[in-house]
Motif scaffolding. Structure first.
Motif, PDB file in Angstrom:
ATOM      1  N   UNK A  78       0.844  -1.190   0.000  1.00  7.97           N
ATOM      2  CA  UNK A  78       0.000   0.000   0.000  1.00  7.97           C
ATOM      3  C   UNK A  78       0.885   1.248   0.000  1.00  7.97           C
ATOM      4  N   UNK A  79       0.416   2.365  -0.536  1.00  7.40           N
ATOM      5  CA  UNK A  79       1.171   3.616  -0.375  1.00  7.40           C
ATOM      6  C   UNK A  79       1.444   3.878   1.108  1.00  7.40           C
ATOM      7  N   UNK A  80       2.678   4.204   1.414  1.00 12.80           N
ATOM      8  CA  UNK A  80       3.079   4.374   2.805  1.00 12.80           C
ATOM      9  C   UNK A  80       3.517   3.093   3.472  1.00 12.80           C
ATOM     10  N   UNK A  81       3.403   1.964   2.761  1.00  7.98           N
ATOM     11  CA  UNK A  81       3.823   0.684   3.307  1.00  7.98           C
ATOM     12  C   UNK A  81       5.329   0.574   3.412  1.00  7.98           C
ATOM     13  N   UNK A  82       5.782  -0.425   4.169  1.00  4.09           N
ATOM     14  CA  UNK A  82       7.215  -0.545   4.459  1.00  4.09           C
ATOM     15  C   UNK A  82       7.780  -1.859   3.935  1.00  4.09           C
ATOM     16  N   UNK A  83       9.020  -1.791   3.497  1.00  6.27           N
ATOM     17  CA  UNK A  83       9.787  -2.993   3.203  1.00  6.27           C
ATOM     18  C   UNK A  83      10.974  -3.031   4.154  1.00  6.27           C
ATOM     19  N   UNK A  84      11.278  -4.230   4.652  1.00  4.27           N
ATOM     20  CA  UNK A  84      12.484  -4.437   5.455  1.00  4.27           C
ATOM     21  C   UNK A  84      13.229  -5.613   4.845  1.00  4.27           C
ATOM     22  N   UNK A  85      14.441  -5.349   4.418  1.00  9.17           N
ATOM     23  CA  UNK A  85      15.311  -6.370   3.831  1.00  9.17           C
ATOM     24  C   UNK A  85      16.453  -6.643   4.802  1.00  9.17           C
ATOM     25  N   UNK A  86      16.615  -7.898   5.181  1.00  6.49           N
ATOM     26  CA  UNK A  86      17.767  -8.332   5.963  1.00  6.49           C
ATOM     27  C   UNK A  86      18.532  -9.331   5.108  1.00  6.49           C
ATOM     28  N   UNK A  87      19.813  -9.052   4.880  1.00  8.57           N
ATOM     29  CA  UNK A  87      20.573  -9.962   4.024  1.00  8.57           C
ATOM     30  C   UNK A  87      22.071  -9.747   4.209  1.00  8.57           C
ATOM     31  N   UNK A  88      22.831 -10.653   3.604  1.00  7.31           N
ATOM     32  CA  UNK A  88      24.282 -10.546   3.638  1.00  7.31           C
ATOM     33  C   UNK A  88      24.735  -9.272   2.937  1.00  7.31           C
ATOM     34  N   UNK A  89      25.815  -8.694   3.419  1.00  2.37           N
ATOM     35  CA  UNK A  89      26.398  -7.491   2.821  1.00  2.37           C
ATOM     36  C   UNK A  89      27.858  -7.788   2.493  1.00  2.37           C
ATOM     37  N   UNK A  90      28.212  -7.648   1.221  1.00  2.00           N
ATOM     38  CA  UNK A  90      29.607  -7.856   0.829  1.00  2.00           C
ATOM     39  C   UNK A  90      30.402  -6.576   1.065  1.00  2.00           C
ATOM     40  N   UNK A  91      31.711  -6.723   1.027  1.00  2.00           N
ATOM     41  CA  UNK A  91      32.577  -5.603   1.382  1.00  2.00           C
ATOM     42  C   UNK A  91      32.632  -4.521   0.317  1.00  2.00           C
ATOM     43  N   UNK A  92      32.424  -4.904  -0.940  1.00  2.00           N
ATOM     44  CA  UNK A  92      32.622  -3.967  -2.040  1.00  2.00           C
ATOM     45  C   UNK A  92      34.072  -3.868  -2.479  1.00  2.00           C
ATOM     46  N   UNK A  93      34.967  -4.571  -1.777  1.00  2.00           N
ATOM     47  CA  UNK A  93      36.391  -4.600  -2.125  1.00  2.00           C
ATOM     48  C   UNK A  93      36.629  -5.849  -2.985  1.00  2.00           C
ATOM     49  N   UNK A  94      37.018  -5.701  -4.263  1.00  2.00           N
ATOM     50  CA  UNK A  94      37.100  -6.857  -5.157  1.00  2.00           C
ATOM     51  C   UNK A  94      37.909  -8.028  -4.614  1.00  2.00           C
ATOM     52  N   UNK A  95      39.041  -7.775  -4.015  1.00  2.00           N
ATOM     53  CA  UNK A  95      39.895  -8.846  -3.502  1.00  2.00           C
ATOM     54  C   UNK A  95      39.169  -9.712  -2.482  1.00  2.00           C
ATOM     55  N   UNK A  96      38.370  -9.075  -1.646  1.00  2.00           N
ATOM     56  CA  UNK A  96      37.629  -9.792  -0.605  1.00  2.00           C
ATOM     57  C   UNK A  96      36.327 -10.351  -1.167  1.00  2.00           C
ATOM     58  N   UNK A  97      35.693  -9.566  -2.014  1.00  2.00           N
ATOM     59  CA  UNK A  97      34.380  -9.913  -2.539  1.00  2.00           C
ATOM     60  C   UNK A  97      34.433 -11.166  -3.403  1.00  2.00           C
ATOM     61  N   UNK A  98      35.437 -11.286  -4.263  1.00  2.00           N
ATOM     62  CA  UNK A  98      35.543 -12.451  -5.140  1.00  2.00           C
ATOM     63  C   UNK A  98      35.632 -13.738  -4.333  1.00  2.00           C
ATOM     64  N   UNK A  99      36.404 -13.719  -3.258  1.00  2.00           N
ATOM     65  CA  UNK A  99      36.523 -14.881  -2.376  1.00  2.00           C
ATOM     66  C   UNK A  99      35.174 -15.241  -1.768  1.00  2.00           C
ATOM     67  N   UNK A 100      34.449 -14.232  -1.278  1.00  2.00           N
ATOM     68  CA  UNK A 100      33.152 -14.464  -0.640  1.00  2.00           C
ATOM     69  C   UNK A 100      32.165 -15.097  -1.614  1.00  2.00           C
ATOM     70  N   UNK A 101      32.082 -14.542  -2.831  1.00  2.00           N
ATOM     71  CA  UNK A 101      31.158 -15.090  -3.828  1.00  2.00           C
ATOM     72  C   UNK A 101      31.554 -16.524  -4.186  1.00  2.00           C
ATOM     73  N   UNK A 102      32.863 -16.790  -4.252  1.00  2.00           N
ATOM     74  CA  UNK A 102      33.334 -18.121  -4.638  1.00  2.00           C
ATOM     75  C   UNK A 102      32.923 -19.186  -3.620  1.00  2.00           C
ATOM     76  N   UNK A 103      33.131 -18.911  -2.330  1.00  2.00           N
ATOM     77  CA  UNK A 103      32.785 -19.939  -1.341  1.00  2.00           C
ATOM     78  C   UNK A 103      31.266 -20.079  -1.212  1.00  2.00           C
TER      79      UNK A 103
END
Length: 258
Positions: free
Chosen positions: A139-164
């Motif tokens: 509805x207009x004025x309704x709310x969404x709440x998303x809870x989820x994993x957050x990656x670092x945004x740093x390619x060196x770290x991020x690629x490892x995380x996505x791989x595992x």
């Protein structure tokens, strides 16, 4: 065994077979992020809520006593069977279930007061389409709440995380950095009004067993963990047994009144 190799078939196959494991998962049944989500729904006793990608139903079970109605929605019929049975066992008569994909919701426009999704959106084939659908059914004025994993945004770290993540679960799509989560919500038409971040430790043995990860993939994950740059090892606080710690974000947005 079906020859269907669509993304939806992969998700349904991976999670459907492990429905009971997700119901019993301590990581999913508790946590600071879940408590923060519950707190944001206090005082919403008249709300009709969609638990989008409900998995083992932990959001549904915690929110149902606070609101008028919860619809638990998931791609996996086996997950929904577990949620429906457990809701009955717990006397939660205001819980119903519906099956389908996030990108095409079988609900009328403007039919929910809140959409909640926890540890589901990083599996969606099309994140933007799923969030647009969430906006549509609110509805207009309704709310969404998303809870989820957050990656670092740093390619060196991020690629490892996505791989595992992919080795552990072939239905994995992507873990997004905070800026991408917020940008995706904005593209769907939401006004992002608050966010929080938490650290979540994943015990290795239960993490792979919950997904029934085959032994060769488990061995590959451990090989990556022991050979990756120490920058990634420090960031994820990787322990000798493979247990590690990730970032989890909570993002709250509202659908404009017009």
């Amino acid at each position: 065994m079906s020859g269907d190799k669509s993304h939806e078939a992969l998700v349904g196959g991976q999670f459907g077979s492990q429905a009971e494991a997700y119901l019993k998962s301590a990581v999913h049944a508790q946590g600071e992020d879940l408590q923060a989500l519950i707190a944001r729904m206090a005082g919403k006793s008249d709300a009709r809520v969609l638990d989008l990608g409900c998995g083992g139903g932990h959001v549904t079970f915690n929110i149902a006593p606070l609101v008028r109605e919860v619809v638990a929605y998931d791609l996996s019929p086996q997950m929904l069977d577990v949620v429906a049975r457990t809701a009955r066992e717990r006397g939660l008569s205001n819980v119903s279930t519906a099956q389908g994909v996030a990108e095409s919701l079988p609900f009328e426009t403007g039919s929910f007061d809140a959409v909640l999704t926890r540890f589901s959106a990083h599996h969606w084939r099309d994140l933007d389409a799923g969030l647009r659908e969430a906006a549509r059914v609110l509805k207009p004025g309704g709310r969404i709440i998303v809870v989820d994993t957050v990656s670092s945004g740093i390619p060196l770290i991020d690629t490892f995380f996505q791989a595992i993540e992919l080795l552990r679960d072939c239905s994995h799509v992507r873990n997004y950095p905070r800026a991408e989560w917020e940008a995706a919500l904005a593209r769907a038409g939401f006004q992002v009004c608050s966010s929080d971040q938490f650290r979540l430790r994943l015990e290795f043995k239960s993490w792979v067993e919950r997904m029934n990860t085959p032994k060769p993939q488990v061995e590959a994950i451990r090989a990556l963990q022991t050979s990756v740059s120490e920058i990634a090892t420090r960031h994820y606080e990787t322990e000798p047994d493979g247990s590690y710690t990730i970032d989890v974000g909570l993002f709250e947005g509202t659908k404009p009144l017009r």
